[in-house]
Write a protein that holds these residues in place. Structure first.
Motif, PDB file in Angstrom:
ATOM      1  N   PHE A  21       0.832  -1.195   0.000  1.00  0.00           N
ATOM      2  CA  PHE A  21       0.000   0.000   0.000  1.00  0.00           C
ATOM      3  C   PHE A  21       0.876   1.258   0.000  1.00  0.00           C
ATOM      4  N   ASP A  22       0.455   2.243  -0.752  1.00  0.00           N
ATOM      5  CA  ASP A  22       1.113   3.549  -0.763  1.00  0.00           C
ATOM      6  C   ASP A  22       0.168   4.539  -0.090  1.00  0.00           C
ATOM      7  N   ILE A  23       0.319   4.677   1.229  1.00  0.00           N
ATOM      8  CA  ILE A  23      -0.631   5.468   2.011  1.00  0.00           C
ATOM      9  C   ILE A  23      -0.260   6.947   1.950  1.00  0.00           C
ATOM     10  N   GLN A  24      -1.208   7.745   1.483  1.00  0.00           N
ATOM     11  CA  GLN A  24      -1.014   9.196   1.387  1.00  0.00           C
ATOM     12  C   GLN A  24      -2.241   9.878   1.983  1.00  0.00           C
ATOM     13  N   ASN A  25      -2.086  10.342   3.219  1.00  0.00           N
ATOM     14  CA  ASN A  25      -3.182  11.047   3.877  1.00  0.00           C
ATOM     15  C   ASN A  25      -2.636  12.114   4.810  1.00  0.00           C
ATOM     16  N   LEU A  26      -3.501  12.734   5.592  1.00  0.00           N
ATOM     17  CA  LEU A  26      -3.057  13.828   6.460  1.00  0.00           C
ATOM     18  C   LEU A  26      -2.319  13.335   7.689  1.00  0.00           C
ATOM     19  N   ASN A  27      -2.500  12.061   8.037  1.00  0.00           N
ATOM     20  CA  ASN A  27      -1.804  11.482   9.193  1.00  0.00           C
ATOM     21  C   ASN A  27      -0.453  10.880   8.827  1.00  0.00           C
ATOM     22  N   ASN A  28      -0.241  10.647   7.525  1.00  0.00           N
ATOM     23  CA  ASN A  28       0.897   9.867   7.042  1.00  0.00           C
ATOM     24  C   ASN A  28       0.862   8.422   7.549  1.00  0.00           C
ATOM     25  N   GLU A  29      -0.268   8.019   8.062  1.00  0.00           N
ATOM     26  CA  GLU A  29      -0.545   6.644   8.450  1.00  0.00           C
ATOM     27  C   GLU A  29      -2.057   6.522   8.584  1.00  0.00           C
ATOM     28  N   ILE A  30      -2.550   5.291   8.611  1.00  0.00           N
ATOM     29  CA  ILE A  30      -3.967   5.062   8.861  1.00  0.00           C
ATOM     30  C   ILE A  30      -4.138   4.675  10.327  1.00  0.00           C
ATOM     31  N   VAL A  31      -4.957   5.430  11.030  1.00  0.00           N
ATOM     32  CA  VAL A  31      -5.261   5.131  12.426  1.00  0.00           C
ATOM     33  C   VAL A  31      -6.310   4.019  12.452  1.00  0.00           C
ATOM     34  N   VAL A  32      -5.972   2.905  13.091  1.00  0.00           N
ATOM     35  CA  VAL A  32      -6.858   1.741  13.147  1.00  0.00           C
ATOM     36  C   VAL A  32      -7.680   1.788  14.426  1.00  0.00           C
ATOM     37  N   LEU A  33      -9.001   1.783  14.249  1.00  0.00           N
ATOM     38  CA  LEU A  33      -9.925   1.831  15.376  1.00  0.00           C
ATOM     39  C   LEU A  33     -10.898   0.659  15.288  1.00  0.00           C
ATOM     40  N   GLY A  34     -11.172   0.039  16.418  1.00  0.00           N
ATOM     41  CA  GLY A  34     -12.180  -1.009  16.449  1.00  0.00           C
ATOM     42  C   GLY A  34     -13.569  -0.403  16.456  1.00  0.00           C
ATOM     43  N   HIS A  35     -14.461  -0.983  15.690  1.00  0.00           N
ATOM     44  CA  HIS A  35     -15.844  -0.502  15.583  1.00  0.00           C
ATOM     45  C   HIS A  35     -16.639  -1.001  16.787  1.00  0.00           C
ATOM     46  N   GLY A  36     -16.883  -0.121  17.752  1.00  0.00           N
ATOM     47  CA  GLY A  36     -17.575  -0.525  18.972  1.00  0.00           C
ATOM     48  C   GLY A  36     -16.798  -1.547  19.778  1.00  0.00           C
ATOM     49  N   GLY A  37     -15.498  -1.561  19.608  1.00  0.00           N
ATOM     50  CA  GLY A  37     -14.640  -2.573  20.218  1.00  0.00           C
ATOM     51  C   GLY A  37     -14.100  -3.483  19.130  1.00  0.00           C
ATOM     52  N   MET A  38     -14.430  -4.766  19.203  1.00  0.00           N
ATOM     53  CA  MET A  38     -13.952  -5.733  18.214  1.00  0.00           C
ATOM     54  C   MET A  38     -14.862  -5.820  16.991  1.00  0.00           C
ATOM     55  N   GLY A  39     -15.976  -5.100  17.003  1.00  0.00           N
ATOM     56  CA  GLY A  39     -16.829  -5.046  15.827  1.00  0.00           C
ATOM     57  C   GLY A  39     -18.011  -6.001  15.882  1.00  0.00           C
ATOM     58  N   ILE A  40     -18.770  -6.003  14.793  1.00  0.00           N
ATOM     59  CA  ILE A  40     -19.946  -6.852  14.692  1.00  0.00           C
ATOM     60  C   ILE A  40     -19.541  -8.320  14.564  1.00  0.00           C
ATOM     61  N   SER A  41     -20.466  -9.211  14.889  1.00  0.00           N
ATOM     62  CA  SER A  41     -20.268 -10.663  14.736  1.00  0.00           C
ATOM     63  C   SER A  41     -19.087 -11.174  15.551  1.00  0.00           C
ATOM     64  N   SER A  53     -12.110  -3.513  25.656  1.00  0.00           N
ATOM     65  CA  SER A  53     -10.801  -3.779  26.272  1.00  0.00           C
ATOM     66  C   SER A  53      -9.992  -4.769  25.438  1.00  0.00           C
ATOM     67  N   LYS A  54     -10.663  -5.753  24.830  1.00  0.00           N
ATOM     68  CA  LYS A  54      -9.942  -6.694  23.968  1.00  0.00           C
ATOM     69  C   LYS A  54      -9.320  -5.955  22.789  1.00  0.00           C
ATOM     70  N   CYS A  55     -10.083  -5.026  22.201  1.00  0.00           N
ATOM     71  CA  CYS A  55      -9.553  -4.254  21.079  1.00  0.00           C
ATOM     72  C   CYS A  55      -8.359  -3.411  21.509  1.00  0.00           C
ATOM     73  N   ASN A 244     -16.354  -4.154   7.110  1.00  0.00           N
ATOM     74  CA  ASN A 244     -16.753  -5.338   7.868  1.00  0.00           C
ATOM     75  C   ASN A 244     -16.341  -6.675   7.247  1.00  0.00           C
ATOM     76  N   SER A 245     -15.336  -6.651   6.382  1.00  0.00           N
ATOM     77  CA  SER A 245     -14.805  -7.901   5.824  1.00  0.00           C
ATOM     78  C   SER A 245     -13.337  -7.692   5.477  1.00  0.00           C
ATOM     79  N   ASN A 246     -12.636  -8.782   5.201  1.00  0.00           N
ATOM     80  CA  ASN A 246     -11.226  -8.672   4.824  1.00  0.00           C
ATOM     81  C   ASN A 246     -11.061  -7.869   3.533  1.00  0.00           C
ATOM     82  N   PHE A 266      -7.875  -7.655  13.471  1.00  0.00           N
ATOM     83  CA  PHE A 266      -6.626  -8.399  13.323  1.00  0.00           C
ATOM     84  C   PHE A 266      -6.163  -8.421  11.864  1.00  0.00           C
ATOM     85  N   HIS A 267      -7.091  -8.598  10.959  1.00  0.00           N
ATOM     86  CA  HIS A 267      -6.731  -8.613   9.544  1.00  0.00           C
ATOM     87  C   HIS A 267      -6.207  -7.255   9.104  1.00  0.00           C
TER      88      HIS A 267
END
Length: 273
Positions: A21-41, A53-55, A244-246, A266-267
């Motif tokens: 990946f060639d990431i070009q944004n205002l952060n110079n990185e992508i901030v990874v956040l869990g959706h409501g924690g670990m997410g749906i399902s 807390s697991k996230c 919500n998918s890989n 994790f993915h």
């Protein structure tokens, strides 16, 4: 090893390589956040202490949390408009007192052992809180309130008190569909980072520019790589969700957003690290 086996081996080897990946944004990185924690399902319900807390114990930088407020100004981590959709209680959180909400338990398997959580309970139990980032998705049904301006004032005051108490000024972001709410937060706390939660890019872009906000929060299906680049040209950060998918993780990264709220943590972390 026979010739055909060599070919199969190398095809498998190269198919397992992570995409570049060639990431070009205002952060110079992508901030990874869990959706409501670990997410749906996930085995833990979204917005529960266990999921959040697991996230936070992964390599993710933080979590998105859905935030609502009770009639007596207690902030609650819950997504849906009515408690009856997911719990053994009913009613809108904004119409109820905390004593009427605090014993609500999730009613669907496998979530039966988990309870509704207040933000205070959450933050009192998070270790190393200043190592993490939090996006508060602030929500309520404005049409159900007899005096929405009074509710907004109380909501903003409760949020400000929470941020001050736990000293997370530089770790928290706010998102909302409601411009009046964002303006009130901005007036009281000019340094807070505010996202307009929008269903269309054009509307989000215009409101973010007009209100002088930090950025736009939008479903990944409703924004393109080119539109994110346009937002960046206005120095607006972009946070995307419904990842919500890989395959959604890969597609989302290629759009160069600044934040991804993912249900496949994790993915996504494996792709970026």
């Amino acid at each position: 090893m026979k010739h055909a086996q060599y070919i199969s081996f190398f095809l498998l080897l190269f198919s397992c390589e992570k995409p570049k990946f060639d990431i070009q944004n205002l952060n110079n990185e992508i901030v990874v956040l869990g959706h409501g924690g670990m997410g749906i399902s996930h085995p833990y319900p979204m917005n529960s202490f266990e999921s959040i807390s697991k996230c936070l114990n992964t390599r993710a930088q933080g979590v998105e949390i859905d935030v609502q407020m009770t009639k007596d100004s207690i902030l609650v981590a819950y997504h849906d408009s009515d408690l009856s959709s997911d719990t053994n209680k009913s009613g809108r959180i904004s119409d109820l007192y905390w004593d009427e909400v605090k014993d609500a338990k999730y009613k669907e398997f496998p979530y039966l052992n988990y309870s509704i959580l207040s933000l205070e309970q959450l933050f009192l139990n998070i270790e190393n809180i200043h190592d993490h980032k939090f996006i508060f998705d602030c929500k309520w049904d404005v049409h159900s309130l007899p005096d929405s301006s009074a509710y907004i004032n109380s909501f903003v005051a409760a949020l400000s008190e929470m941020v001050e108490r736990f000293e997370i000024h530089d770790k928290v972001y706010f998102e909302s569909k409601n411009s009046d709410f964002l303006l009130k937060v901005q007036y009281n706390n000019p340094n807070y980072k505010l996202f307009i939660y929008s269903l269309s890019f054009e509307d989000g872009l215009n409101k973010a520019i007009d209100l002088g906000l930090y950025g736009i929060s939008i479903s990944t299906q409703n924004i393109t790589k080119e539109q994110i680049s346009l937002a960046h040209s206005h120095y607006l950060f972009v946070s995307i969700w419904n990842v919500n998918s890989n395959q959604c993780n890969i597609t989302a990264i290629n759009k160069n957003p600044d934040f991804i709220q993912s249900d496949r943590i994790f993915h996504l972390l494996d792709l970026l690290h």
